[in-house]
Design an enzyme around this catalytic site. Structure first.
Site, PDB file in Angstrom:
ATOM      1  CB  SER A 156      19.061  -0.662  15.843  1.00 54.77           C
ATOM      2  OG  SER A 156      19.432  -1.101  14.567  1.00 54.77           O
ATOM      3  CE1 TYR A 157      27.622  -1.579  15.137  1.00 49.38           C
ATOM      4  CE2 TYR A 157      28.053   0.634  14.296  1.00 49.38           C
ATOM      5  CZ  TYR A 157      28.523  -0.587  14.755  1.00 49.38           C
ATOM      6  OH  TYR A 157      29.876  -0.822  14.835  1.00 49.38           O
TER       7      TYR A 157
END
Ligand code: NAP
Length: 252
Positions: A156-157
């Site tokens: 997600s980062y």
């Protein structure tokens, strides 16, 4: 002449790490700075530190995921200092890490909101204010993760930070004709409270990933932000500037 004399800047994520160091450097270089993050006490301490060094800063605490906060920061820059020239949209968080099957939709959305939607919201209000001044410099803090390096567990980062590069390119093309430059800054490992390398073993591992065999100090990244903010980079727009100690090219 100071690099940011007569400039007005917003710095988000200013309560800590890279944003804090950048707010201090921008103020040292003559900018009047709006410092932004959720933790009011940290922002107040920074404003006092900047004032002690004969700089000018004002704090507004809030959450960068909140559209009203994005607008309020720009309104404050205009009302207090007369406009906006520079926005360092730097607030961010790594978010939940791990195998994709263990990640929740809620955690994914939270990371995207903090790192990417916040940038959209910031730019939405910052760009018109910069156009009013005849131009400006918009900077987003991205990362090498998801750009030049695939780090397991950071889905997600990486996705949120890679999204910033698309946002950068489109905004640079859209607002170049109005004098607004838009760039992404991609730090390598940097010694801040958010750094994921906390044990001696993980610190050594992360340092070794970099060609320079160390991680950055926050002020080293702040100096790259200063370059993108200042007229020193007057012909640079739409770029993804690596300030990564060679982590992207290193293979040892
Ligand atoms: N450190 C590294 O190795 C590294 C490498 C590449 C890129 N980066 C990026 O660099 C940027 C700065 O990170 P850092 O290492 O300096 O981390 P940090 O010391 O933890 O600072 C993060 C800053 O973001 C703010 N923030 C986070 N979520 C927020 C929210 N929802 N609303 C408002 N402010 C929020 C935090 O303030 P509050 O908690 O007070 O709200 C804090 O000031 C991030 O975008 C990060 O992804 C870091």
């Amino acid at each position: 002449m100071l690099a940011l004399a007569n400039k007005i800047a917003i710095v988000t994520g200013a309560s800590s790490g890279i944003g804090r160091a950048t707010a201090r450097l921008f103020a040292e270089e003559g900018a009047r700075v709006i410092v932004a993050a959720r933790r009011r006490a940290e922002l107040d301490a920074l404003v006092a530190e900047i004032a002690d060094a004969d700089g000018t800063a004002v704090a507004l605490a809030g959450d960068v995921r909140d559209e009203a906060y994005a607008k309020a920061l720009v309104d404050l820059a205009v009302e207090k200092f007369g406009g906006l020239d520079i926005a360092f949209n730097n607030a961010g968080a790594v978010g939940p890490m791990g195998p994709i099957s263990d990640l929740s939709l809620e955690g994914w959305r939270e990371t995207l909101d903090t790192n990417l939607t916040s940038a959209f919201l910031g730019a939405k209000y910052q760009v018109p204010a910069m156009i009013e001044r005849g131009g400006g410099s918009l900077i987003f803090t991205s990362t090498f993760v998801g750009n030049t390096v695939g780090m397991p567990g950071m889905t997600s980062y990486a996705a949120s930070k890679a999204g910033l590069i698309g946002l950068t390119q489109v905004l640079a093309a859209e607002y170049g004709p109005k004098g607004v430059r838009v760039n992404a800054l991609l730090p390598g490992g940097t010694d801040t409270p958010a750094a994921t390398f906390k044990t001696p073993e993980s610190q050594a591992f992360v340092e070794n990933l970099h060609a320079l065999k160390r991680v950055a100090t926050p002020v080293e990244i702040a100096r790259s932000a200063l370059y993108l903010a200042s007229d020193a980079s007057s012909f640079t727009t739409g770029t993804a500037l690596l300030a990564d100690g060679g982590v992207s090219i290193n293979r040892t």
